[in-house]
Design a protein around this motif. Structure first.
Motif, PDB file in Angstrom:
ATOM      1  N   LYS A  37      32.882  -2.701 -51.625  1.00 38.55           N
ATOM      2  CA  LYS A  37      31.994  -3.614 -51.839  1.00 38.55           C
ATOM      3  C   LYS A  37      31.126  -3.648 -51.455  1.00 38.55           C
ATOM      4  CE  LYS A  37      34.588  -7.320 -52.587  1.00 38.55           C
ATOM      5  NZ  LYS A  37      35.514  -8.099 -53.364  1.00 38.55           N
TER       6      LYS A  37
ATOM      7  N   LYS B 140      28.518  -1.173 -50.878  1.00 39.73           N
ATOM      8  CA  LYS B 140      27.220  -0.919 -52.501  1.00 39.73           C
ATOM      9  C   LYS B 140      25.977  -2.645 -52.233  1.00 39.73           C
ATOM     10  CE  LYS B 140      29.907   0.008 -55.978  1.00 39.73           C
ATOM     11  NZ  LYS B 140      30.962  -0.164 -56.878  1.00 39.73           N
TER      12      LYS B 140
ATOM     13  N   GLU C  40      23.937  -5.101 -54.278  1.00 39.20           N
ATOM     14  CA  GLU C  40      25.227  -5.376 -55.563  1.00 39.20           C
ATOM     15  C   GLU C  40      26.117  -5.849 -55.577  1.00 39.20           C
ATOM     16  OE1 GLU C  40      27.197  -1.655 -58.151  1.00 39.20           O
ATOM     17  OE2 GLU C  40      25.072  -0.630 -57.821  1.00 39.20           O
TER      18      GLU C  40
ATOM     19  N   SER D 123      29.688  -7.126 -56.807  1.00 40.02           N
ATOM     20  CA  SER D 123      30.687  -6.468 -57.595  1.00 40.02           C
ATOM     21  C   SER D 123      31.493  -8.232 -57.876  1.00 40.02           C
ATOM     22  CB  SER D 123      32.313  -5.488 -57.021  1.00 40.02           C
ATOM     23  OG  SER D 123      32.903  -6.363 -56.253  1.00 40.02           O
TER      24      SER D 123
END
Length: 515
Positions: free
Chosen positions: A89, A92, A98, A100
């Protein structure tokens, strides 16, 4: 310099932040004017823990929520599925920005401040006023200087090293670090019967990633794929390597995975000495405090006037630990530090840690609530485990990660047991027992002796209290001499209780201040 402590005795019947009992908490405590890292290491191996300069030990068979010292073994550590999710996570987010979706409930290393200390800051403030620090340190310096002169030594001054994991790591660390990949022993996850000798099924995405990495390595023969430093990580410590298909990715592979050149964010982790405060610590103090204040208000619902600068300083910046920089120790030295997480040039989280002869000890974590979605409690614990492994490369005896207290009876504190392999400290014999062996007993009873040998005793117990060192009226003397000058019967009981709790070795090295 020797450790100087002022024993405060038993504190019973105060509020517990774990079960909310009004008067169930019982602990013994002492005010540490100064403490060597070796003494503190030996004390935490007997169930003590510090909060600021207050060092306390729960009375395990009486307190409402027994607090067992827990340590993880980083050299055998393998991240679990949920740990890997947190690391992916973060990658990313750094690579593409990003965020999540999902549950951001995150466990910090300690749930609230009150839980770590004796229930209220009034106690620490009161102790601080009672202990005439300036006079005491004056007296001490005087008596030590005369001791040193007798021995013909000159007092040493420790340098304050900083440790920043960034592009200039080479300059910071000198050449003492390995430039080859570090191989860590792998251990299968407990309870999983997977055959690790067989190569796991590989996703097409992983194969593409590996091809891309190999291509980048060919373009860049120095072995540093472009964008590797975007996280501000040491290129020399863990250069990315082609992942062997039959081996799970190591913690370092997952943390230091290379980022694209056009990564959305840059993360840098800096280790700054907090006590005595280094120039970097002073320069970032105000920014760090503001993160702490928001954390306490949003996460722990503190009113705005509660997280003051003075409370922050006492609890998370003041430390009794003496800074030490021996040549065979870690490059940053031993003592108390703040591990700052800088995202795009601003602090988003701070892990408060102590670096001791055998371990990295986690004290507290606070973070900017806006970044709760990154699960920073789990992420920082994984970074601290990786940091311990890194320090172990130079200082081989430094090989454990202490996570404070494990409280089986408190659901929000049980997550610490998920960093495996880990051990709990037996509260009677002070030996380490693998957590798997302790859990069945803890299901039946809050308080347990983990050592299964009924004959076993505390090997480090106080055998000869007369050898205990006392600091009294500007003089250092053994307790055997001091007690002849004392008429108060309560005095002997207090000193013997202290001796029993700190053990023989510490009682002979530390100076017990009596007035």
């Amino acid at each position: 310099m020797a450790s100087v402590v002022e024993y405060k005795g038993l504190k019973a019947g105060y509020h517990c932040g774990y079960c909310d009992s009004e008067e169930g908490k019982v602990s013994c405590g002492m005010w540490a004017h100064s403490m060597t890292v070796q003494d503190y290491q030996d004390l935490i191996d007997r169930g003590w823990r510090r909060s600021g300069k207050y060092v306390y030990k729960p009375v395990m068979n009486q307190t409402c929520c027994p607090q067992y010292t827990i340590r993880c073994r980083p050299l055998q550590f393998q991240p679990s599925k949920s740990h890997k999710k947190v690391l992916k996570k973060m990658l990313k987010f750094l690579a593409k920005g990003e965020i999540s979706k999902g549950n951001y409930e995150d466990d910090p290393m300690e749930p609230t401040m009150e839980d770590t200390v004796a229930g209220d800051f009034g106690l620490i403030n009161k102790l601080d006023i009672q202990c005439d620090l300036k006079t005491l340190s004056g007296d001490l310096t005087e008596s030590f200087d005369s001791e040193e002169k007798k021995k013909g030594k000159s007092p040493k001054k420790g340098a304050s090293n900083e440790f920043i994991q960034s592009q200039d790591i080479e300059e910071k660390l000198g050449s003492g670090e390995p430039s080859h990949p570090v191989k860590m022993p792998m251990a299968p996850k407990p309870g999983k019967g997977a055959d690790l000798s067989k190569p796991p099924c590989r996703k097409a995405k992983e194969i593409r990633k590996e091809r891309k990495r190999l291509k980048l390595m060919q373009q860049n023969p120095a072995g540093e794929p472009e964008g590797f430093q975007a996280q501000g990580e040491p290129p020399s410590l863990f250069p990315p390597k082609a992942n062997k298909s039959n081996q799970p990715k190591s913690l370092e592979d997952l943390i230091f995975e290379s980022l694209p050149e056009n990564a959305s964010h840059k993360l840098e982790v800096r280790v700054v000495r907090s006590s005595p405060p280094s120039s970097q610590f002073k320069a970032t103090f105000q920014e760090s405090y503001q993160v702490y204040k928001r954390y306490q208000m949003v996460i722990h619902k503190d009113p705005p006037d509660k997280p003051t600068v003075s409370q922050f300083t006492r609890f998370l910046c003041s430390s009794p630990l003496e800074a030490e920089n021996p040549p065979n120790g870690p490059d940053c030295g031993y003592g108390s530090f703040h591990q700052q997480y800088w995202l795009d040039g601003r602090i988003i989280a701070v892990g408060v840690i102590d670096i001791l002869p055998y371990c990295v000890s986690s004290v507290y974590l606070y973070y900017d609530p806006d970044y709760s979605f990154l699960s920073l409690g789990v992420y920082s614990a994984l970074r601290e485990i990786a940091f311990t492994r890194q320090l172990h490369q130079k200082t081989s005896q430094l090989s454990y990660y202490y996570m404070g207290f494990y409280i089986h009876s408190c659901p929000k504190m049980k997550y610490k047991g998920q960093y495996r392999p880990s051990d709990l400290l037996c509260p009677e014999t002070y030996v380490w027992v693998p957590i798997e062996q302790c859990l069945p007993s803890l299901e039946n009873s809050k308080y347990c002796r983990f050592n299964q040998d009924p004959e076993a005793v505390d090997e480090g117990h106080s055998k000869d209290p007369d050898r205990l060192q006392v600091f009294y009226k500007k003089a250092i003397m053994p307790y055997g001499v001091y007690k002849k000058q004392q008429k108060d019967p309560g005095e002997e009981a207090a000193v013997l209780q202290y001796a029993r709790l700190v053990g023989q070795t510490c009682s002979e090295r530390m100076l017990l201040f009596r007035n």
